[in-house]
Every structure is written in C-alpha cells, then in structure tokens.
Write an enzyme that holds these catalytic residues in place. Structure first.
Site, PDB file in Angstrom:
ATOM      1  N   ARG A  68       0.818  -1.214   0.000  1.00  0.00           N
ATOM      2  CA  ARG A  68       0.000   0.000   0.000  1.00  0.00           C
ATOM      3  C   ARG A  68       0.854   1.268   0.000  1.00  0.00           C
ATOM      4  O   ARG A  68       0.407   2.319   0.483  1.00  0.00           O
ATOM      5  CB  ARG A  68      -0.976   0.021   1.180  1.00  0.00           C
ATOM      6  CG  ARG A  68      -2.053  -1.054   1.096  1.00  0.00           C
ATOM      7  CD  ARG A  68      -3.001  -0.996   2.266  1.00  0.00           C
ATOM      8  NE  ARG A  68      -4.052  -1.990   2.155  1.00  0.00           N
ATOM      9  CZ  ARG A  68      -4.876  -2.334   3.149  1.00  0.00           C
ATOM     10  NH1 ARG A  68      -4.752  -1.739   4.318  1.00  0.00           N
ATOM     11  NH2 ARG A  68      -5.805  -3.251   2.971  1.00  0.00           N
TER      12      ARG A  68
ATOM     13  N   ARG B  74      -1.901   6.812  -0.803  1.00  0.00           N
ATOM     14  CA  ARG B  74      -2.387   6.704   0.557  1.00  0.00           C
ATOM     15  C   ARG B  74      -1.852   7.758   1.516  1.00  0.00           C
ATOM     16  O   ARG B  74      -2.588   8.594   1.994  1.00  0.00           O
ATOM     17  CB  ARG B  74      -2.115   5.309   1.120  1.00  0.00           C
ATOM     18  CG  ARG B  74      -3.130   4.936   2.200  1.00  0.00           C
ATOM     19  CD  ARG B  74      -3.106   3.484   2.544  1.00  0.00           C
ATOM     20  NE  ARG B  74      -4.329   3.119   3.221  1.00  0.00           N
ATOM     21  CZ  ARG B  74      -4.472   2.060   3.985  1.00  0.00           C
ATOM     22  NH1 ARG B  74      -3.470   1.225   4.131  1.00  0.00           N
ATOM     23  NH2 ARG B  74      -5.617   1.798   4.567  1.00  0.00           N
TER      24      ARG B  74
ATOM     25  N   ARG C 193      -7.205  12.423  -4.818  1.00  0.00           N
ATOM     26  CA  ARG C 193      -8.416  11.705  -4.416  1.00  0.00           C
ATOM     27  C   ARG C 193      -9.605  12.643  -4.245  1.00  0.00           C
ATOM     28  O   ARG C 193     -10.757  12.197  -4.282  1.00  0.00           O
ATOM     29  CB  ARG C 193      -8.160  10.940  -3.115  1.00  0.00           C
ATOM     30  CG  ARG C 193      -7.390   9.663  -3.311  1.00  0.00           C
ATOM     31  CD  ARG C 193      -8.260   8.548  -3.931  1.00  0.00           C
ATOM     32  NE  ARG C 193      -9.222   8.059  -2.955  1.00  0.00           N
ATOM     33  CZ  ARG C 193     -10.528   8.200  -3.052  1.00  0.00           C
ATOM     34  NH1 ARG C 193     -11.058   8.829  -4.088  1.00  0.00           N
ATOM     35  NH2 ARG C 193     -11.329   7.713  -2.130  1.00  0.00           N
TER      36      ARG C 193
ATOM     37  N   ASP D 166      -6.450  -2.155  -7.889  1.00  0.00           N
ATOM     38  CA  ASP D 166      -7.290  -2.720  -6.845  1.00  0.00           C
ATOM     39  C   ASP D 166      -7.601  -4.154  -7.227  1.00  0.00           C
ATOM     40  O   ASP D 166      -7.782  -4.459  -8.417  1.00  0.00           O
ATOM     41  CB  ASP D 166      -8.583  -1.917  -6.688  1.00  0.00           C
ATOM     42  CG  ASP D 166      -9.330  -2.299  -5.414  1.00  0.00           C
ATOM     43  OD1 ASP D 166     -10.078  -3.295  -5.445  1.00  0.00           O
ATOM     44  OD2 ASP D 166      -9.158  -1.616  -4.392  1.00  0.00           O
TER      45      ASP D 166
ATOM     46  N   TYR E  27     -15.475 -11.409  -0.996  1.00  0.00           N
ATOM     47  CA  TYR E  27     -16.119 -10.155  -1.372  1.00  0.00           C
ATOM     48  C   TYR E  27     -17.349 -10.407  -2.239  1.00  0.00           C
ATOM     49  O   TYR E  27     -18.404  -9.789  -2.058  1.00  0.00           O
ATOM     50  CB  TYR E  27     -15.142  -9.265  -2.138  1.00  0.00           C
ATOM     51  CG  TYR E  27     -14.178  -8.505  -1.267  1.00  0.00           C
ATOM     52  CD1 TYR E  27     -14.628  -7.533  -0.377  1.00  0.00           C
ATOM     53  CD2 TYR E  27     -12.809  -8.738  -1.348  1.00  0.00           C
ATOM     54  CE1 TYR E  27     -13.739  -6.823   0.412  1.00  0.00           C
ATOM     55  CE2 TYR E  27     -11.912  -8.021  -0.561  1.00  0.00           C
ATOM     56  CZ  TYR E  27     -12.385  -7.075   0.315  1.00  0.00           C
ATOM     57  OH  TYR E  27     -11.515  -6.369   1.100  1.00  0.00           O
TER      58      TYR E  27
END
Length: 353
Positions: free
Chosen positions: A36, A40, A49, A85, A160
C-alpha cells in the site's frame, strides 16, 4: 526465461537486489518496499483523491502510473507496486461494483450456481488500462526499480463476491463453502482461471514479479483451507511458474496456515507481524524467500520504535539470502513519508554487504 531477464540489471539497483532476494541470491543490500505504498499517505495523492475516485484513478493509466511512482521518487524503495485494486478484474467477469470509503460494494453478489455460471473468465482487453499503466511505469523507471504486479487470491475475491462487501465473519462465504461445495468449487475455479489470465497479462506488459493477496485467508482453519482453498491457489502458482517471473504469496492472520500456504506455492512467502520472522522462516523452509514483517503501526510512533522493530526483523533474518523487508501488512494512511524514507535508508545501511 526469468534468469535471462534478471541478468540485464546492474548490481546495486533496486530491481537487481529485489530479484536477487526473490531468487535466494545475496543482494548488495536487503531490498525494501511497502504494501500500500502507492498513494495513501502522500499529500499529493490525497489531493488527487479529492478529484478522482479510486477506480477512476486505477483505470486511468497516466494517473495510476503517477501514483505508483510516488514512493519510488519520494522514499527510495526498491520496487514499485502497481496502483490498482484487486476488484478490477472482477468487472471484466461481469460483476457490478464500486469502491466506497468502507471498501468494495458488490451490486450483484454471487449466491447461487446460476450466479456463478453468469460469470466469465476475464480477458486481457478487459484490463487494458492496467496493462497500459504497467508499460508507462516500466518506461519511467528505466530498469532502476522492480515493478510488482498483483492479484487477489480466489478465497479473498470469493469472500467479497459472496458477502457483497467487506466482512468480519465471512458467514455467507463460509456457508456456501460448507453447504454448497459444488457452487463453491465452480466459483473458485473461474476465479483461479481469471487470476491466471490477469497475472499473465501483467507479465506480458512488463511486471517483473507478481504478488497474490489472500488477505482474508486467516479466517479459515487448516482443514478447510486444504479442502476448499489450497487447490485453487496452487493452480495459480503452478501457472505462474511458467511465466518467467518470481511470485510472492501474501496472507495475514494465518500463522496456523504457513506450511499449507507454502505448499500452495510462491517463491517468497509474505508473513505478518503476528509471528516472528525467524520462526516463520524455519516453518516455511529456507528454500523459499520470506517477506516482512515489521508492524506498520511502528511508523506512526517515534524513530526509536521504528528502529527497534527494524533491528528485530533484520536480526531474525540473520543475513540469510532471500529476505525482502516489508511490513506485515500495508502502510497506514497517517504515516509520514519522511519516516518511510528514513526506514528505507536505515535498512540499506544496516544490511550493506
């Protein structure tokens, strides 16, 4: 094929030390990268973002490449991990989804055999934007740092898909696994096939290693893992062996499964901070590399706390060939990039050979 590619990189570069460790050769310094790390914690990423959604950024090659390169330029890590992702290939399978602040949301969750049969194996054109980003990243790095591609593992992706989003208990997924084994097997099989196609496409586009994330595998006990998950994970890693790049097998909260995860495959087994690295390596076997495993929350504390954690991990690695320094999981959003850069420098300095 991998050997021929590796020898093209000059010793002392990030890509050389990363690939040396993946292949159990002693590098000039222990390589460092952080899960990550792409985006971020960087102010520039946060500003992006505010304008773009995660999937929009991940599916826009220029934006994905820009975020991927942030930690390389600012922190000095030895490898760039693709900004993407694990949900992206699912869209090509026919899944309707979005990523919200709380995590992915599946609009057409998989609950029946008919739902599984409506899925299709992803094809490279379905993920062309990801492949274009990889080509941009390889061009920008000019062979100085390694490029890591990745995929979610079948169990994590299935969780998921069945739950419809994140879960703490995985009740729906486990219910299908226990009570509808044929449906479960069909779903896991098509997910495994999709992972193979997706990873091969990334390799063809230029990644130099691949990591498979089984983030939720710690929810399983050993017997259930062997019966219902390991065969599909192994199918993927067996296929990756022929792709000419090293593979990393990531899991978390799964100290009871380390030997089983090793048996499923991976040139490097990534372990989290819940197990000491030396104990994990003994269990995995020294014929595999190991990745990890400092607790990432140390980076939110003082440098003394970071340095203590770093020295403990390096002492447990004992200068053995095959160690890639990383965290047990991902970078926390409040981590200061300057602290990351200091850690990278310290690991390189401490392990200079």
């Amino acid at each position: 094929m991998a050997q021929a590619v590796e020898t093209a990189f000059k010793r002392g570069t990030g890509v050389a030390r990363f690939l040396d460790s993946c292949n159990l050769r002693q590098p000039d310094r222990t390589p460092v990268w952080f899960m990550r790390q792409a985006g971020r914690c960087f102010p520039e990423y946060r500003a992006m973002r505010e304008k773009y959604g995660i999937l929009e950024m991940a599916k826009t090659p220029e934006l994905a490449a820009k975020v991927t390169l942030m930690p390389v330029n600012a922190v000095g890590v030895d490898a760039a991990v693709l900004y993407a992702d694990i949900m992206i290939p699912l869209e090509g399978m026919g899944v309707s989804l979005e990523i919200l602040p709380g995590g992915p949301v599946i609009h057409n969750p998989i609950r029946t055999m008919a739902d599984v049969q409506a899925l299709r194996v992803v094809e490279p054109p379905d993920v062309q934007n990801v492949l274009d980003a990889i080509k941009l990243i390889r061009h920008e790095l000019e062979g100085k740092q390694a490029v890591i591609g990745f995929s979610g593992a079948p169990f994590t992706l299935a969780s998921y898909l069945i739950e419809g989003g994140p879960s703490r208990t995985f009740e729906k997924a486990k219910r299908m696994m226990f009570s509808e084994p044929d449906t479960w097997a069909a779903l896991m099989d098509i997910l495994a096939d999709t992972c193979i196609v997706y990873l091969q496409a990334q390799v063809d586009a230029g990644v130099q290693a691949v990591q498979m994330f089984d983030s939720w595998v710690g929810a399983l006990n050993p017997n259930d893992y062997v019966r219902s998950v390991q065969p599909y994970t192994k199918k993927i890693f067996d296929a990756v062996k022929g792709m000419g790049v090293p593979s990393i097998h990531f899991g978390t909260g799964d100290s009871s499964l380390l030997e089983l995860r090793r048996d499923a495959g991976g040139d490097v087994i990534s372990v989290d901070w819940r197990v000491n690295l030396d104990d994990a390596w003994r269990r995995i076997g020294y014929d595999r590399g190991i990745q990890g495993n400092m607790d990432g929350t140390r980076l939110l504390a003082s440098w003394d706390a970071v340095e203590t954690g770093m020295r403990e991990v390096l002492a447990q690695a004992a200068n053995r060939s095959g160690h890639i320094f990383n965290l047990g999981h991902g970078i926390q959003p409040d981590t200061e990039p300057a602290m990351m850069a200091r850690l990278v420098d310290a690991v390189h300095r401490e392990t200079e050979r």
